[in-house]
Write an enzyme that holds these catalytic residues in place. Structure first.
Site, PDB file in Angstrom:
ATOM      1  N   HIS A  94      10.150  -8.056  -1.449  1.00  0.00           N
ATOM      2  CA  HIS A  94      10.054  -9.145  -2.424  1.00  0.00           C
ATOM      3  C   HIS A  94      10.385  -8.575  -3.801  1.00  0.00           C
ATOM      4  O   HIS A  94      10.136  -7.389  -4.073  1.00  0.00           O
ATOM      5  CB  HIS A  94       8.647  -9.717  -2.444  1.00  0.00           C
ATOM      6  CG  HIS A  94       8.299 -10.510  -1.225  1.00  0.00           C
ATOM      7  ND1 HIS A  94       7.332 -11.488  -1.241  1.00  0.00           N
ATOM      8  CD2 HIS A  94       8.758 -10.467   0.048  1.00  0.00           C
ATOM      9  CE1 HIS A  94       7.218 -12.012  -0.032  1.00  0.00           C
ATOM     10  NE2 HIS A  94       8.072 -11.403   0.769  1.00  0.00           N
ATOM     11  N   GLU A 146       8.937  -8.845  -6.619  1.00  0.00           N
ATOM     12  CA  GLU A 146       7.786  -8.287  -7.323  1.00  0.00           C
ATOM     13  C   GLU A 146       7.487  -6.869  -6.860  1.00  0.00           C
ATOM     14  O   GLU A 146       7.260  -5.965  -7.667  1.00  0.00           O
ATOM     15  CB  GLU A 146       6.531  -9.140  -7.108  1.00  0.00           C
ATOM     16  CG  GLU A 146       6.656 -10.568  -7.563  1.00  0.00           C
ATOM     17  CD  GLU A 146       7.050 -11.515  -6.432  1.00  0.00           C
ATOM     18  OE1 GLU A 146       8.041 -11.231  -5.717  1.00  0.00           O
ATOM     19  OE2 GLU A 146       6.375 -12.527  -6.271  1.00  0.00           O
ATOM     20  N   CYS A 167       3.146 -14.420  -3.699  1.00  0.00           N
ATOM     21  CA  CYS A 167       2.477 -14.621  -2.416  1.00  0.00           C
ATOM     22  C   CYS A 167       1.275 -13.674  -2.321  1.00  0.00           C
ATOM     23  O   CYS A 167       1.071 -12.834  -3.201  1.00  0.00           O
ATOM     24  CB  CYS A 167       3.459 -14.352  -1.278  1.00  0.00           C
ATOM     25  SG  CYS A 167       3.868 -12.599  -1.088  1.00  0.00           S
ATOM     26  N   CYS A 169       2.269  -9.902  -2.612  1.00  0.00           N
ATOM     27  CA  CYS A 169       2.666  -9.523  -3.968  1.00  0.00           C
ATOM     28  C   CYS A 169       1.475  -9.569  -4.929  1.00  0.00           C
ATOM     29  O   CYS A 169       1.350  -8.708  -5.804  1.00  0.00           O
ATOM     30  CB  CYS A 169       3.799 -10.411  -4.453  1.00  0.00           C
ATOM     31  SG  CYS A 169       5.323 -10.147  -3.522  1.00  0.00           S
TER      32      CYS A 169
END
Length: 161
Positions: free
Chosen positions: A61, A63, A91, A94
């Protein structure tokens, strides 16, 4: 004497940069999410976009990648004086990484009504399991971020028909 931009203008500026990264991700077939880590002096030290499809990695991801790069840049995982800008509410994975990194401020664009773990579905930063209290500012360039995601998903649905 140089003029320092008001905080909202700074947040808008960095979110615009994150939106541009998200566009690159979307063009590459990834969910369009972009993230930037800015240090305490206001300098961008890491930027990333989603790479899950391209790297075949469920943890890739934007992040997580941005936090890794920021830690490498600073030579520490303690990102206490840093701000993370991301186009979509993080999410649970993260959110956990953000807490672990001890980010000072999280600024995000659009809420995620399915997996948002900052304010929308869950509130990991304020939960009992979070030992680090994270400042959060949501909704910066929210309509731009939301529209970017909606357009990408609509195009993906058209292709998959």
């Amino acid at each position: 004497m140089s003029q320092i931009a008001p905080p909202y203008e700074q947040h808008k500026y960095w979110m615009q940069q994150a939106v541009a990264l998200a566009e690159l991700a979307g063009n590459a077939g990834e969910v369009p999410v972009g993230a930037i880590v800015v240090d305490g002096t206001g300098k961008a030290i890491a930027q990333a976009q989603n790479y899950r499809e391209r790297h075949h990695d469920p943890t890739a991801h934007a992040e997580v990648i941005a936090l890794r790069l920021a830690g490498q840049h600073l030579q520490t995982w303690h990102l206490n004086d840093c701000t993370l800008y991301v186009t979509l509410e993080p999410c649970p994975m993260c959110a956990g990484a953000i807490i672990q990194a001890r980010i000072k401020l999280l600024v995000y664009g659009a809420d995620d009504p399915k997996t948002g773990a900052i304010r929308t579905v869950l509130n990991i930063p304020d939960s009992a399991c979070s030992y680090h209290r994270l400042a959060v500012l949501g909704g910066i360039l929210e309509s731009n971020c939301r529209q970017q995601l909606q357009t990408w998903f609509a195009q993906k649905r058209m292709v998959n028909r």
